[in-house]
Design an enzyme around this catalytic site. Structure first.
Site, PDB file in Angstrom:
ATOM      1  N   THR A 373       0.806  -1.222   0.000  1.00 30.36           N
ATOM      2  CA  THR A 373       0.000   0.000   0.000  1.00 30.36           C
ATOM      3  C   THR A 373       0.839   1.272   0.000  1.00 30.36           C
ATOM      4  O   THR A 373       0.301   2.346  -0.271  1.00 30.36           O
ATOM      5  CB  THR A 373      -0.961  -0.010   1.195  1.00 30.36           C
ATOM      6  N   GLU A 374       2.120   1.144   0.319  1.00 27.69           N
ATOM      7  CA  GLU A 374       3.050   2.266   0.160  1.00 27.69           C
ATOM      8  C   GLU A 374       4.442   1.717  -0.093  1.00 27.69           C
ATOM      9  O   GLU A 374       4.910   0.823   0.616  1.00 27.69           O
ATOM     10  CB  GLU A 374       3.116   3.157   1.409  1.00 27.69           C
ATOM     11  N   ASN A 375       5.097   2.282  -1.079  1.00 23.62           N
ATOM     12  CA  ASN A 375       6.518   2.060  -1.329  1.00 23.62           C
ATOM     13  C   ASN A 375       6.964   3.181  -2.248  1.00 23.62           C
ATOM     14  O   ASN A 375       6.281   3.488  -3.233  1.00 23.62           O
ATOM     15  CB  ASN A 375       6.754   0.683  -1.968  1.00 23.62           C
TER      16      ASN A 375
END
EC number: 3.2.1.21
Length: 468
Positions: A373-375
């Site tokens: 969901t985040e990178n």
């Protein structure tokens, strides 16, 4: 997103930087059902902090406190997304992304008595309708750190009552927006909310108390479980989960104590959150070895609520942390020399993502489907002759997506990846200096300029659609 109190050394660029985004033919990215999207958070982009009935949040208070945020920056205006949302969504759609992850500002949709604020709800309703009209899947996070200040004044997440207020908020929002959300996430990164907010004081509300951090974590997770009930009741067709940030701990030390230090790092960073969610209990070793006396008060039935089944789990990953034994049963961070780093000073370590995904899959037999969901990464981007060439970010994305591929080949059920972030934005304690976006924002003019990374993602997704 994760944001620590300081950076660890100067950025170091890799010696060679691929200037293309062309995954191998057998990459999971070519699968049409693998979601490739971008993510943002309300306080980081919306601005309009005092408009249409929005209440103050803990980040309004924290960022207005001298010395808490770099350069004294605040989210008062941010990217002015509250006023520019239509053109921003049009820009997002032009990048051909499959999905968009956003958060709802709790202070924008309820008053102090818990009554709905129709102006705030209307904003998100129109936003989600426009995304749906563009064919973009919607992933909504209920809590991305902006607790209403009036709840913090009553004890914040250290107060058990806040978990029940959160469930009421989830109930309201999911009733109002049912049918417009594909993926609901209850919390974003409870480790950051608990540890950085209440344990170290580096984030809002700025408290520094380990016992408070543990109480906050328990009430955050309890609120998550209570909110899940409301989401399932009000919007049964959607998928429900939570977003956690994870960290890879390693050591370059030669002793068993150094190896144990790396284990303890991951114990407090990963297991502290994942064990109660997926095993229904806090890791005993955490309180026996690392934090004796800090165990939170747990009421009967709490762990069953916290451990309710999830439809998916969101994983946020950015960097690894190298540690050694501190000689007293704990660990101390020892940054490695001569490694690639980003503008944040964080080491670029794609193997950490694949290592953790495979480890979680083995540790938790009930691990639900995973979305990254985040990178992403921060770089000191500038517009030169109308363009932003962010070669290090392109290399970063290529290598981390390859790490996801590696985990999938090892059997991990990963179904999507969201780039952090769609827009340059307010980076919490670092203000506006650190740029994570694939779209550059001029904070004076609010001009948006897609970076080279955004153009490459756009072109790849266009090719994928052509292939069907």
């Amino acid at each position: 997103m994760v944001s620590s109190d300081d950076s660890k050394g100067d950025p170091v660029a890799p010696s060679t930087l691929p200037s293309t985004f062309n995954p191998p033919a057998d990459s999971i990215l070519w699968r049409p059902d693998f979601l490739l999207g971008a993510a943002t958070a309300a306080y980081q982009i919306e601005g309009a902090a005092q408009e249409d009935g929005r209440l103050p949040s803990i980040w309004d208070t924290f960022s207005a406190t001298p010395g808490k945020v770099l350069h004294g920056d605040t989210g008062e205006i941010a990217c002015d997304h509250y006023h520019r949302w239509e053109s921003d969504i049009d820009l997002l759609a032009s990048l051909n992304v499959d999905a968009y992850r956003l958060s709802i500002a709790w202070p924008r949709v309820m008053d102090e008595a818990g009554r709905p604020n129709e102006a705030g709800l209307a904003f998100y309703r129109k936003l989600l309708q426009r995304l749906k009209g563009k064919g973009i899947r919607t992933s909504v996070t209920l809590y991305h750190w902006d607790l209403p200040q009036h709840l913090e004044d009553e004890g914040g997440w250290c107060n058990r009552a806040t978990a029940y207020r959160f469930a009421e908020y989830a109930d309201l929002v999911s009733r109002e927006l049912a049918g417009l959300v594909d993926f609901w996430s209850t919390l974003n990164e409870p480790w950051c909310s608990a540890m950085l907010g209440y344990g170290t004081g580096h984030h809002a509300p700025g408290r520094s108390d380990l016992r408070a951090a543990n109480a906050a974590m328990h009430h955050l997770l309890l609120g998550h479980g209570l909110a899940l009930r409301a989401l399932r009741r009000n919007d049964p067709a959607s998928s429900k989960g939570i977003v956690v940030n994870v960290g890879r701990g390693t050591t370059d030390g030669p002793t068993r104590d150094d190896e144990r230090a790396a284990e303890l790092f991951e114990l407090q960073h990963n297991d502290w959150v994942l064990d109660p969610l997926l095993r229904g209990q806090y890791p005993a070793r955490l309180y026996e070895e690392l934090w004796p006396g800090a165990r939170p008060d747990i009421a009967e039935g709490d762990m069953a609520i916290i451990g309710a089944p999830l439809d998916f789990i969101g994983i946020n990953y950015y960097f690894r942390t190298n540690v050694r034994s501190d000689g007293a049963g704990g660990y101390v961070e020892v940054p490695l020399a001569d490694v690639e780093r980003t503008q944040m000073g964080w080491e670029v370590y794609p193997d950490g993502l694949s290592d953790l995904l495979v480890a979680f899959d083995r540790r938790y037999p009930n691990l639900p489907p995973v979305y990254i969901t985040e990178n992403g990464m921060a770089s000191d981007d500038a517009v030169i002759d109308g363009a932003v060439v962010d070669d290090q970010r392109i290399a970063f994305l290529n290598r981390h997506l390859a790490a996801v591929d590696e985990a999938v080949r090892a059997g991990v059920d990963v179904r999507g990846y969201y780039i952090w972030s769609f827009l340059d934005n307010f980076e919490w304690a670092f203000g506006y200096e650190r740029r994570f976006g694939i779209v550059h924002v001029d904070y004076t003019t609010q001009q948006r300029t897609p970076k080279r990374s955004a153009e490459l993602v756009r072109d790849f997704l266009a090719r994928r659609r052509e292939r069907g």
